[in-house]
Design a protein around this motif. Sequence first.
Motif, PDB file in Angstrom:
ATOM      1  N   LEU A 195       0.852  -1.181   0.000  1.00 44.02           N
ATOM      2  CA  LEU A 195       0.000   0.000   0.000  1.00 44.02           C
ATOM      3  C   LEU A 195       0.891   1.234   0.000  1.00 44.02           C
ATOM      4  O   LEU A 195       1.971   1.220   0.592  1.00 44.02           O
ATOM      5  CB  LEU A 195      -0.903   0.025   1.246  1.00 44.02           C
ATOM      6  N   ALA A 196       0.421   2.284  -0.650  1.00 40.02           N
ATOM      7  CA  ALA A 196       1.197   3.521  -0.691  1.00 40.02           C
ATOM      8  C   ALA A 196       0.289   4.719  -0.470  1.00 40.02           C
ATOM      9  O   ALA A 196      -0.836   4.750  -0.970  1.00 40.02           O
ATOM     10  CB  ALA A 196       1.897   3.656  -2.044  1.00 40.02           C
ATOM     11  N   PHE A 197       0.801   5.682   0.304  1.00 37.45           N
ATOM     12  CA  PHE A 197       0.142   6.986   0.350  1.00 37.45           C
ATOM     13  C   PHE A 197       0.462   7.669  -0.964  1.00 37.45           C
ATOM     14  O   PHE A 197       1.640   7.707  -1.357  1.00 37.45           O
ATOM     15  CB  PHE A 197       0.680   7.822   1.515  1.00 37.45           C
ATOM     16  N   VAL A 198      -0.554   8.169  -1.643  1.00 38.26           N
ATOM     17  CA  VAL A 198      -0.331   8.803  -2.945  1.00 38.26           C
ATOM     18  C   VAL A 198      -0.957  10.199  -2.958  1.00 38.26           C
ATOM     19  O   VAL A 198      -2.106  10.375  -2.553  1.00 38.26           O
ATOM     20  CB  VAL A 198      -0.936   7.939  -4.081  1.00 38.26           C
ATOM     21  N   ALA A 199      -0.168  11.150  -3.406  1.00 39.71           N
ATOM     22  CA  ALA A 199      -0.673  12.522  -3.637  1.00 39.71           C
ATOM     23  C   ALA A 199       0.313  13.243  -4.528  1.00 39.71           C
ATOM     24  O   ALA A 199       1.522  12.991  -4.467  1.00 39.71           O
ATOM     25  CB  ALA A 199      -0.832  13.266  -2.316  1.00 39.71           C
ATOM     26  N   GLY A 200      -0.204  14.120  -5.369  1.00 41.50           N
ATOM     27  CA  GLY A 200       0.654  14.927  -6.227  1.00 41.50           C
ATOM     28  C   GLY A 200       1.569  14.100  -7.118  1.00 41.50           C
ATOM     29  O   GLY A 200       2.661  14.545  -7.483  1.00 41.50           O
ATOM     30  N   GLY A 201       1.143  12.901  -7.463  1.00 42.27           N
ATOM     31  CA  GLY A 201       1.950  12.061  -8.344  1.00 42.27           C
ATOM     32  C   GLY A 201       3.087  11.339  -7.647  1.00 42.27           C
ATOM     33  O   GLY A 201       3.888  10.652  -8.277  1.00 42.27           O
ATOM     34  N   LYS A 202       3.167  11.488  -6.320  1.00 40.95           N
ATOM     35  CA  LYS A 202       4.229  10.804  -5.558  1.00 40.95           C
ATOM     36  C   LYS A 202       3.623   9.651  -4.746  1.00 40.95           C
ATOM     37  O   LYS A 202       2.439   9.689  -4.387  1.00 40.95           O
ATOM     38  CB  LYS A 202       4.878  11.783  -4.571  1.00 40.95           C
ATOM     39  N   ALA A 203       4.468   8.641  -4.458  1.00 45.14           N
ATOM     40  CA  ALA A 203       4.024   7.518  -3.624  1.00 45.14           C
ATOM     41  C   ALA A 203       4.953   7.384  -2.431  1.00 45.14           C
ATOM     42  O   ALA A 203       6.176   7.471  -2.573  1.00 45.14           O
ATOM     43  CB  ALA A 203       4.057   6.223  -4.437  1.00 45.14           C
ATOM     44  N   LEU A 204       4.366   7.197  -1.253  1.00 45.50           N
ATOM     45  CA  LEU A 204       5.159   6.836  -0.078  1.00 45.50           C
ATOM     46  C   LEU A 204       4.673   5.451   0.352  1.00 45.50           C
ATOM     47  O   LEU A 204       3.553   5.305   0.856  1.00 45.50           O
ATOM     48  CB  LEU A 204       4.969   7.868   1.042  1.00 45.50           C
ATOM     49  N   CYS A 205       5.518   4.443   0.102  1.00 40.82           N
ATOM     50  CA  CYS A 205       5.081   3.060   0.303  1.00 40.82           C
ATOM     51  C   CYS A 205       5.132   2.641   1.758  1.00 40.82           C
ATOM     52  O   CYS A 205       6.007   3.066   2.509  1.00 40.82           O
ATOM     53  CB  CYS A 205       5.937   2.118  -0.543  1.00 40.82           C
ATOM     54  N   VAL A 266      -4.973   6.344  -0.557  1.00 38.47           N
ATOM     55  CA  VAL A 266      -4.112   5.169  -0.552  1.00 38.47           C
ATOM     56  C   VAL A 266      -4.303   4.436  -1.862  1.00 38.47           C
ATOM     57  O   VAL A 266      -5.425   4.269  -2.317  1.00 38.47           O
ATOM     58  CB  VAL A 266      -4.477   4.214   0.605  1.00 38.47           C
ATOM     59  N   LEU A 267      -3.206   4.000  -2.448  1.00 41.85           N
ATOM     60  CA  LEU A 267      -3.300   3.084  -3.573  1.00 41.85           C
ATOM     61  C   LEU A 267      -2.776   1.739  -3.070  1.00 41.85           C
ATOM     62  O   LEU A 267      -1.680   1.655  -2.503  1.00 41.85           O
ATOM     63  CB  LEU A 267      -2.471   3.589  -4.751  1.00 41.85           C
ATOM     64  N   TYR A 268      -3.624   0.726  -3.239  1.00 45.84           N
ATOM     65  CA  TYR A 268      -3.308  -0.613  -2.744  1.00 45.84           C
ATOM     66  C   TYR A 268      -2.924  -1.444  -3.958  1.00 45.84           C
ATOM     67  O   TYR A 268      -3.740  -1.643  -4.866  1.00 45.84           O
ATOM     68  CB  TYR A 268      -4.567  -1.132  -2.059  1.00 45.84           C
ATOM     69  N   GLY A 269      -1.674  -1.897  -4.008  1.00 47.67           N
ATOM     70  CA  GLY A 269      -1.241  -2.768  -5.079  1.00 47.67           C
ATOM     71  C   GLY A 269      -1.296  -4.211  -4.602  1.00 47.67           C
ATOM     72  O   GLY A 269      -0.596  -4.593  -3.667  1.00 47.67           O
ATOM     73  N   GLY A 270      -2.145  -5.016  -5.250  1.00 47.42           N
ATOM     74  CA  GLY A 270      -2.194  -6.454  -4.954  1.00 47.42           C
ATOM     75  C   GLY A 270      -1.258  -7.145  -5.935  1.00 47.42           C
ATOM     76  O   GLY A 270      -1.514  -7.150  -7.135  1.00 47.42           O
ATOM     77  N   PHE A 271      -0.163  -7.694  -5.446  1.00 46.97           N
ATOM     78  CA  PHE A 271       0.865  -8.274  -6.315  1.00 46.97           C
ATOM     79  C   PHE A 271       0.890  -9.786  -6.230  1.00 46.97           C
ATOM     80  O   PHE A 271       0.574 -10.373  -5.187  1.00 46.97           O
ATOM     81  CB  PHE A 271       2.261  -7.801  -5.882  1.00 46.97           C
ATOM     82  N   MET A 272       1.304 -10.409  -7.322  1.00 47.52           N
ATOM     83  CA  MET A 272       1.699 -11.813  -7.270  1.00 47.52           C
ATOM     84  C   MET A 272       3.181 -11.844  -7.597  1.00 47.52           C
ATOM     85  O   MET A 272       3.628 -11.202  -8.560  1.00 47.52           O
ATOM     86  CB  MET A 272       0.891 -12.646  -8.249  1.00 47.52           C
ATOM     87  N   LEU A 273       3.942 -12.555  -6.772  1.00 48.96           N
ATOM     88  CA  LEU A 273       5.395 -12.622  -6.967  1.00 48.96           C
ATOM     89  C   LEU A 273       5.681 -13.803  -7.889  1.00 48.96           C
ATOM     90  O   LEU A 273       5.890 -14.927  -7.441  1.00 48.96           O
ATOM     91  CB  LEU A 273       6.098 -12.762  -5.613  1.00 48.96           C
TER      92      LEU A 273
END
Length: 423
Positions: A195-205, A266-273
């Motif tokens: 999950l990342a905090f997203v604003a202004g085109g930036k991500a804080l993971c 928040v942008l939540y990325g659900g990943f498969m490794l």
Amino acid sequence: MNVLVLGSGGREHALTWAISKSPRIGDLFVAPGNGGTAAIAQNIPLSITDPDAILGFCKDHEIDLVVVGPELPLVEGVAEALRKAGLAVFGPDAQGAMLEGSKSFSKEFMMAHGLPTAAYKKCTSKEDALAYLEQVGAPIVVKADGLAAGKGVVVAEDMDQAREAVEESFAGSFGEAGYTVVIEEMLTGPECSMLAFVAGGKALCMPCAQDHKRAFDGDRGPNTGGMGVYSPVPCVTPELETQMRQVMELAAAATQEDFATGYRGVLYGGFMLTPEGPKLLEFNARFGDPETQVIMARLASDALDAFEAVAKGDITELDLAWKSQVAVSVVLASAGYPGKYEKGKVILGIDEAEAMDNVIVFHAGTAFNSDEELVTNGGRVLNVTALADTFEEARDLAYEACEKINFEGKQLRMDIALRAIRN
Ligand code: AMP
Ligand code: GLY
């Protein structure tokens, strides 16, 4: 600072709990909230999909920040309406929320920006979908395009299952949400959420977390909203983590390019490794539930700083510290969940569990009955969360706390975080 949180699950209790610890918090409200939020904030019986009602409340109570928990109000444009009315809001506008609200929109976004994901085809008719299935064969994944309460994805092992999934979707099983489907290549590997905090085109993971979606031990039984979770995820090497961060950063930059009003939430990325590296299964436009419970438990910084910076659209100065302790959260559910279940069962023992060091009990489906007793009020009832130096200790602590809590029909998985220990 006066804050209103929208939602009523374990996620919202965890968010409210984190916000309540801020030295800057003034009045704290949750709409509609649950039995747990009632102890640390004021529950308000507002409809979270009614922006006018929310706006009226915010004016009357001088609310400085609204934090939107679930996807539905985001997809329906509630965050957007509140923001247009001048409020500081944590949660994307309707266009950004389509990353969760439409699987085909999300896939098009991923493809357009070169984000790694499974090959797919969007089909808007049953005939088209069935023809594509014949072409690619099984195993294959069939996804209803719109919000389907977590039930819209079928990982089909054979052609019969795949055809049935297509037939059901176009027969109206998911309403409007299913009249478009995404048919997607099946990926393999462990799953992991970033999950990342997203604003202004930036991500804080944020640190990674891993959910246990199936109802029963050994990953058997039907899919649920999530039966337990842990953070961090030991199978994620520093290299994999860097790759996932890069994907989230690219995605954040893309929100700024593509969406008229950017993206704040928040942008939540659900990943498969996968053997070829991390690939996106999905985006969510909100915090995960129960991922949030372990992530907030591990946050060492002031959560309000993060929510406020995101809502104001600038996270360039935001710097968050995380505890080195690991967190494990076990869901106590009602008998029958994710199918039919009863409500109103009296819950005992939470105080004893919470008296244990490094144990936090987040409420999900709880409420007070007319006798002021705490009772079950949903499928997932409690998220028993423990922090410790190792996964063995955190797991033991969480299960020891689970034993102290009782209600009729209490259902839990006994293998939460065993995967993390085996790693
Ligand atoms: P989603 O709602 O997209 O997260 O899908 C729900 C679950 O279905 C995921 O957590 C995965 O376990 C599984 N899934 C989704 N897409 C795929 C895929 N392309 N390959 C394999 N499993 C998938
Ligand atoms: N725990 C999965 C989700 O929140 O989507």
